[in-house]
Design an enzyme around this catalytic site. Structure first.
Site, PDB file in Angstrom:
ATOM      1  N   GLU A 154     -12.287   7.181 -65.262  1.00  0.00           N
ATOM      2  CA  GLU A 154     -13.176   6.486 -64.336  1.00  0.00           C
ATOM      3  C   GLU A 154     -12.336   5.662 -63.359  1.00  0.00           C
ATOM      4  O   GLU A 154     -11.949   4.529 -63.681  1.00  0.00           O
ATOM      5  CB  GLU A 154     -14.111   5.551 -65.105  1.00  0.00           C
ATOM      6  CG  GLU A 154     -15.009   6.248 -66.088  1.00  0.00           C
ATOM      7  CD  GLU A 154     -16.293   5.464 -66.295  1.00  0.00           C
ATOM      8  OE1 GLU A 154     -17.360   6.029 -66.063  1.00  0.00           O
ATOM      9  OE2 GLU A 154     -16.220   4.276 -66.644  1.00  0.00           O
ATOM     10  N   SER A 164     -19.570   6.992 -59.673  1.00  0.00           N
ATOM     11  CA  SER A 164     -20.528   7.422 -58.650  1.00  0.00           C
ATOM     12  C   SER A 164     -20.861   8.908 -58.739  1.00  0.00           C
ATOM     13  O   SER A 164     -21.029   9.565 -57.715  1.00  0.00           O
ATOM     14  CB  SER A 164     -20.025   7.047 -57.246  1.00  0.00           C
ATOM     15  OG  SER A 164     -19.930   5.635 -57.134  1.00  0.00           O
ATOM     16  N   GLU A 182     -15.314  -2.447 -66.745  1.00  0.00           N
ATOM     17  CA  GLU A 182     -15.956  -3.777 -66.690  1.00  0.00           C
ATOM     18  C   GLU A 182     -15.567  -4.612 -67.909  1.00  0.00           C
ATOM     19  O   GLU A 182     -15.427  -5.838 -67.813  1.00  0.00           O
ATOM     20  CB  GLU A 182     -17.481  -3.616 -66.577  1.00  0.00           C
ATOM     21  CG  GLU A 182     -17.868  -3.133 -65.185  1.00  0.00           C
ATOM     22  CD  GLU A 182     -19.128  -2.296 -65.112  1.00  0.00           C
ATOM     23  OE1 GLU A 182     -19.947  -2.338 -66.043  1.00  0.00           O
ATOM     24  OE2 GLU A 182     -19.288  -1.570 -64.108  1.00  0.00           O
ATOM     25  N   GLY A 190     -23.200   5.982 -64.516  1.00  0.00           N
ATOM     26  CA  GLY A 190     -23.750   4.635 -64.478  1.00  0.00           C
ATOM     27  C   GLY A 190     -25.069   4.627 -63.728  1.00  0.00           C
ATOM     28  O   GLY A 190     -26.128   4.940 -64.269  1.00  0.00           O
ATOM     29  N   GLY A 191     -25.005   4.303 -62.452  1.00  0.00           N
ATOM     30  CA  GLY A 191     -26.220   4.122 -61.647  1.00  0.00           C
ATOM     31  C   GLY A 191     -27.226   5.262 -61.774  1.00  0.00           C
ATOM     32  O   GLY A 191     -28.429   5.028 -61.967  1.00  0.00           O
ATOM     33  N   ASN A 233     -24.430   5.490 -69.144  1.00  0.00           N
ATOM     34  CA  ASN A 233     -24.079   4.102 -69.479  1.00  0.00           C
ATOM     35  C   ASN A 233     -25.070   3.192 -68.766  1.00  0.00           C
ATOM     36  O   ASN A 233     -24.956   2.958 -67.564  1.00  0.00           O
ATOM     37  CB  ASN A 233     -22.640   3.817 -69.016  1.00  0.00           C
ATOM     38  CG  ASN A 233     -22.266   2.351 -69.181  1.00  0.00           C
ATOM     39  OD1 ASN A 233     -22.962   1.595 -69.855  1.00  0.00           O
ATOM     40  ND2 ASN A 233     -21.156   1.960 -68.559  1.00  0.00           N
ATOM     41  N   TRP A 234     -26.041   2.691 -69.522  1.00  0.00           N
ATOM     42  CA  TRP A 234     -27.112   1.890 -68.903  1.00  0.00           C
ATOM     43  C   TRP A 234     -26.618   0.504 -68.498  1.00  0.00           C
ATOM     44  O   TRP A 234     -27.341  -0.219 -67.799  1.00  0.00           O
ATOM     45  CB  TRP A 234     -28.267   1.721 -69.885  1.00  0.00           C
ATOM     46  CG  TRP A 234     -29.026   2.968 -70.210  1.00  0.00           C
ATOM     47  CD1 TRP A 234     -28.649   4.266 -69.965  1.00  0.00           C
ATOM     48  CD2 TRP A 234     -30.309   3.046 -70.853  1.00  0.00           C
ATOM     49  NE1 TRP A 234     -29.615   5.133 -70.428  1.00  0.00           N
ATOM     50  CE2 TRP A 234     -30.645   4.414 -70.977  1.00  0.00           C
ATOM     51  CE3 TRP A 234     -31.194   2.094 -71.349  1.00  0.00           C
ATOM     52  CZ2 TRP A 234     -31.834   4.846 -71.566  1.00  0.00           C
ATOM     53  CZ3 TRP A 234     -32.377   2.517 -71.943  1.00  0.00           C
ATOM     54  CH2 TRP A 234     -32.698   3.887 -72.037  1.00  0.00           C
ATOM     55  N   LYS A 235     -25.463   0.101 -68.975  1.00  0.00           N
ATOM     56  CA  LYS A 235     -24.948  -1.261 -68.726  1.00  0.00           C
ATOM     57  C   LYS A 235     -26.012  -2.297 -69.130  1.00  0.00           C
ATOM     58  O   LYS A 235     -26.737  -2.087 -70.094  1.00  0.00           O
ATOM     59  CB  LYS A 235     -24.520  -1.422 -67.270  1.00  0.00           C
ATOM     60  CG  LYS A 235     -23.591  -0.291 -66.821  1.00  0.00           C
ATOM     61  CD  LYS A 235     -22.887  -0.571 -65.539  1.00  0.00           C
ATOM     62  CE  LYS A 235     -22.117   0.668 -65.104  1.00  0.00           C
ATOM     63  NZ  LYS A 235     -21.221   0.416 -64.000  1.00  0.00           N
ATOM     64  N   GLY A 270     -19.682   2.431 -59.296  1.00  0.00           N
ATOM     65  CA  GLY A 270     -20.732   1.640 -58.670  1.00  0.00           C
ATOM     66  C   GLY A 270     -20.528   1.410 -57.176  1.00  0.00           C
ATOM     67  O   GLY A 270     -21.187   0.564 -56.586  1.00  0.00           O
ATOM     68  N   HIS A 308     -14.430   0.373 -71.122  1.00  0.00           N
ATOM     69  CA  HIS A 308     -14.978   0.523 -69.768  1.00  0.00           C
ATOM     70  C   HIS A 308     -14.276  -0.478 -68.848  1.00  0.00           C
ATOM     71  O   HIS A 308     -13.941  -1.581 -69.271  1.00  0.00           O
ATOM     72  CB  HIS A 308     -16.495   0.273 -69.793  1.00  0.00           C
ATOM     73  CG  HIS A 308     -17.148   0.623 -68.501  1.00  0.00           C
ATOM     74  ND1 HIS A 308     -17.126  -0.230 -67.422  1.00  0.00           N
ATOM     75  CD2 HIS A 308     -17.808   1.727 -68.099  1.00  0.00           C
ATOM     76  CE1 HIS A 308     -17.754   0.352 -66.411  1.00  0.00           C
ATOM     77  NE2 HIS A 308     -18.176   1.534 -66.794  1.00  0.00           N
TER      78      HIS A 308
HETATM   79  C1  PEP Z   1     -19.838   3.663 -65.113  1.00  0.00           C
HETATM   80  O1  PEP Z   1     -20.195   2.506 -65.125  1.00  0.00           O
HETATM   81  O2  PEP Z   1     -19.280   4.152 -66.118  1.00  0.00           O
HETATM   82  C2  PEP Z   1     -20.058   4.431 -63.910  1.00  0.00           C
HETATM   83  C3  PEP Z   1     -19.450   5.563 -63.783  1.00  0.00           C
HETATM   84  O3  PEP Z   1     -20.924   3.873 -62.977  1.00  0.00           O
HETATM   85  P1  PEP Z   1     -21.455   4.581 -61.625  1.00  0.00           P
HETATM   86  O4  PEP Z   1     -21.873   5.982 -62.002  1.00  0.00           O
HETATM   87  O5  PEP Z   1     -22.574   3.746 -61.184  1.00  0.00           O
HETATM   88  O6  PEP Z   1     -20.310   4.602 -60.684  1.00  0.00           O
END
Ligand code: PEP
Length: 256
Positions: free
Chosen positions: A168, A214, A100, A235-236, A9-11, A174, A98
């Protein structure tokens, strides 16, 4: 058995030049992975990159997904993008719900139920996200919250063929703080037993439940080994070709 899915997920990240570099790096690294055929690989860039990224992944095993969709097929919805438009751009998957989107854009279970239906109706795969906040976990509300998020959106009349659930925990997204393998496995098993109630046992065993929060190369191996963890929503770490490829490589090497 369920094939692992590693989704990035590049956001709201990456310009066109940066995106091309990232995908070139992923392509270069994943061709070296033994058993890459055992893993589904998905990237979910922001809308403006979907068409160029469809080209960039051409001829590779990487699939394309979007991070959101509107539930109506077309019309006066300024700033929104429909499922058929995403399909037109080359998407096979859409992330829905998600945390967010829930927290920053006010998307609630009722809206997300419409979105999941629209995605499935459009013949794309919906990755429906659920997860509890830290306060909810500390108040022992995790099971209740996840159950309600699943129950409000997933129903027997929804096709299970193109449905993926992503667990999640909001407190892990994040933050660098990951669920322990026990915490993740417990929630994933609870989701699967709820899916067995909604559909039946055989169907529940076919639906993939991803972990997100994470996930990094140094913790992915253990998480992916859990019996009910069928992949990751990253994500990251998906913004780095080497980290994302390392997680894909771990998924390919897990034998359950
Ligand atoms: C996400 O945004 O779906 C996510 C899991 O982010 P991160 O891996 O950065 O926690």
């Amino acid at each position: 058995m369920r094939k692992a899915l590693i989704a990035g997920n590049w956001k709201m990240n990456k310009t066109l030049a940066e995106a091309r570099e990232l995908v070139a790096g992923i392509r270069e690294q994943i061709v070296k992975i033994n058993n890459i055929g055992d893993v589904d690989v998905l990237i979910c860039p922001p809308f403006q990159l979907l068409m160029p990224m469809a080209k960039a992944i051409d001829g590779s095993c990487i699939m394309l997904g979007a991070q959101n969709a509107h539930h109506e097929p077309f019309g006066a919805f300024t700033g929104e993008v429909s499922v058929s438009m995403l399909k037109d751009a080359g998407c096979t998957h859409v992330i829905i719900g998600h945390s967010e989107r829930r927290r920053l854009f006010g998307e609630d279970n009722a809206l997300l139920a419409k979105k999941v239906r629209a995605v499935l109706h459009g013949d794309l795969t919906a990755i429906y996200c659920v997860g509890e906040t830290l306060e909810e976990r500390e108040a022992n509300q995790t099971d209740r919250v996840i159950r309600a998020q699943v129950a409000a959106v997933i129903a027997r009349d929804i096709s299970s063929d193109r449905l993926v659930i992503a667990y999640e925990p909001v407190w892990a997204i994040g933050t660098g703080r990951t669920a322990t393998t026990e915490q993740a496995q417990a929630v994933h098993a609870a989701i699967r037993s709820q899916l067995a109630e909604i559909y039946d046992l055989a169907i529940s065993k076919k639906i993939r439940v991803l972990y997100g929060g994470s996930m990094k190369p140094d913790n992915a191996g253990q998480l992916l080994q859990q019996p009910d963890v069928d992949g990751g929503l990253i994500g990251g770490a998906c913004l780095s070709a080497s980290d994302f490829s390392a997680i894909i490589s771990l998924a390919a090497s897990v034998s359950k």
